[in-house]
Design a protein around this motif. Structure first.
Motif, short mmCIF file in Angstrom:
data_model
loop_
_atom_site.label_atom_id
_atom_site.label_comp_id
_atom_site.label_asym_id
_atom_site.label_seq_id
_atom_site.Cartn_x
_atom_site.Cartn_y
_atom_site.Cartn_z
N ALA A 1 0.95 -1.13 -0.06
CA ALA A 1 -0.08 0.07 0.03
C ALA A 1 0.74 1.11 0.24
N ALA A 2 0.44 2.05 -0.78
CA ALA A 2 1.28 3.61 -0.63
C ALA A 2 0.82 4.22 0.33
N ARG A 3 1.76 5.28 0.89
CA ARG A 3 1.55 5.89 2.08
C ARG A 3 1.66 7.44 1.57
N ASP A 4 0.31 8.14 1.45
CA ASP A 4 0.26 9.33 1.08
C ASP A 4 0.90 10.45 2.03
N LEU A 5 1.37 10.35 3.09
CA LEU A 5 2.11 10.89 3.87
C LEU A 5 3.51 11.09 3.76
N PHE A 6 4.04 10.13 3.06
CA PHE A 6 5.33 10.01 2.31
C PHE A 6 5.60 10.74 1.22
N THR A 7 6.76 11.03 0.92
CA THR A 7 6.81 11.88 -0.42
C THR A 7 8.01 10.98 -1.04
N LEU B 1 6.75 6.97 11.37
CA LEU B 1 7.35 8.20 10.56
C LEU B 1 6.49 9.05 10.13
N ALA B 2 5.19 8.46 9.52
CA ALA B 2 4.32 9.59 8.85
C ALA B 2 3.38 10.44 9.65
N ARG B 3 3.07 9.72 10.91
CA ARG B 3 2.50 10.62 12.08
C ARG B 3 3.51 11.54 13.09
N SER B 4 4.75 11.34 13.02
CA SER B 4 5.72 12.14 13.65
C SER B 4 5.63 13.64 13.30
N SER B 5 5.77 14.51 14.27
CA SER B 5 6.02 15.98 14.12
C SER B 5 7.45 16.35 13.77
N TYR B 6 8.28 15.17 13.96
CA TYR B 6 9.84 15.52 13.87
C TYR B 6 10.04 15.47 12.47
N PRO B 7 11.07 15.97 11.84
CA PRO B 7 11.70 15.47 10.54
C PRO B 7 12.59 14.18 10.72
N LYS C 1 19.20 0.02 0.43
CA LYS C 1 18.17 -0.81 -0.13
C LYS C 1 16.83 -0.05 -0.03
N GLN C 2 16.90 1.16 0.81
CA GLN C 2 15.76 1.75 0.89
C GLN C 2 15.64 3.25 1.59
N ALA C 3 15.03 3.96 1.27
CA ALA C 3 14.96 5.18 1.85
C ALA C 3 13.62 5.90 1.81
N LEU C 4 13.13 6.41 3.08
CA LEU C 4 11.83 7.08 3.26
C LEU C 4 12.00 8.28 3.86
N TRP C 5 11.13 9.21 3.87
CA TRP C 5 11.27 10.46 4.79
C TRP C 5 9.94 10.88 5.06
N ASN C 6 9.53 11.61 5.98
CA ASN C 6 8.13 12.09 6.19
C ASN C 6 8.10 13.61 5.44
N ALA C 7 6.81 14.03 5.66
CA ALA C 7 6.36 15.25 5.09
C ALA C 7 7.31 16.41 6.07
#
Length: 318
Positions: A11-17, A185-191, A204-210
């Motif tokens: 599933a895609a997470r729309d809070l991630f970019t 990660l998506a819910r966090s108020s921290y970068p 192998k993988q890299a994610l970051w939140n809004a």
């Protein structure tokens, strides 16, 4: 709306970019960069970077010296200390290829942080680089959202120099982020940033939140790259690479060379060669004359004659 797709079928997470792109031409990007960085105290002063922390060990300061030390004292390769330290140095060294200058820290007041440093992304190269706090989790067990909460606590207790609004927390593990971790990660108020780095240093993988993207990570991207494995097996290897606005990110060796060129240019533009003043003394005077920050440069990068005169007069009086 932008999404992050981890793998087809998840599933895609729309809070991630930033999507994980399909394939790119094969290019093995393991860095042979030296571990010892070239960010001198002067470099740190002129670019307003935090001072490097003291090394946590007098016996080793990179992967090579740690391996020698471990062999010398017969440290079991299966021990927690060996596995953890080996992984931290591997992460420190491998992430240099994406412009991260990292240092191991340790001690009673480290707040669970393993590495600290600066991220010299292209648009920040001559600005204040993004500060990062890194936790390395070389764990075999399933990783849960508690790790995200732990990283948030580490950010709240960041060491001096990293207590800024330009600091991101980075979780690094050889395991893929679980749904619980991604949701946290998506819910966090921290970068926050997640990187899956295998024990050999392969990303192998890299994610970051809004919230992390708000720090200026908009042009950051992720590409899948394929390459040849061992010749005898005929296998194909897969890794991901971080890009900036579609292009490869300059590695730390390139960044350091660029910063040094800029330093030389900076000294030249003040036109103080005739005074035989060293650049540390020059920077002291510039900081004193312009306490709110250096003056704005001309279109060609030079300093105005009025501002040069102010500094020259201050040098002559000192």
């Amino acid at each position: 709306m932008r999404h992050l797709r981890l793998h087809q079928g998840l599933a895609a997470r729309d809070l991630f970019t930033k999507p994980l792109n399909s394939t790119s031409p094969c290019r093995r990007c393991f860095s042979q960069s030296r571990t010892h960085h070239g960010l001198t105290p002067f470099t740190r002063r002129i670019f307003k970077l935090p001072s490097a922390p003291p090394p946590p060990s007098q016996h080793h300061n990179d992967l090579t010296s740690f391996l020698s030390y471990a062999e010398r004292i017969s440290l079991p390769p299966t021990s927690t200390v060996y596995v953890g330290t080996h992984y931290e140095y591997t992460v420190l060294q491998s992430l240099r290829r994406y412009a991260l200058a990292l240092h191991r820290i340790g001690g009673r007041d480290d707040a669970g942080i393993d590495l600290v440093g600066t991220w010299h992304l292209p648009e920040r190269e001559r600005e204040r680089a993004l500060r990062v706090l890194v936790q390395c989790k070389a764990l075999k067990t399933k990783l849960g959202p508690n790790l995200v909460r732990e990283l948030e606590g580490a950010i709240r207790q960041a060491p001096v120099g990293w207590r800024t609004g330009q600091t991101a927390g980075v979780l690094v593990s050889p395991r893929e982020a679980t749904k619980g971790v991604r949701d946290a990660l998506a819910r966090s108020s921290y970068p926050l940033v997640w990187m899956m780095v295998e024990l050999d240093g392969t990303l192998k993988q890299a994610l970051w939140n809004a919230r992390a993207e708000e720090l200026g990570l908009g042009p950051l991207g992720v590409e899948t790259r394929y390459g040849a494995g061992a010749a005898e097996s005929g296998s194909v290897t897969k890794e991901v690479a971080l890009t900036w606005d579609g292009s490869d990110i300059p590695d730390m060796d390139q960044v350091e060379q660029s910063l040094l060129r800029y330093e030389d240019q900076w000294v030249k533009y003040w036109s103080v060669d005739s005074l035989k003043v060293d650049k540390e003394a020059l920077l002291d005077v510039v900081d004193r004359v312009f306490p709110d920050g250096p003056p704005e440069a001309q279109p060609d990068g030079s300093i105005s004659g009025v501002d040069q005169s102010k500094v020259l007069q201050a040098l002559l009086r000192s």
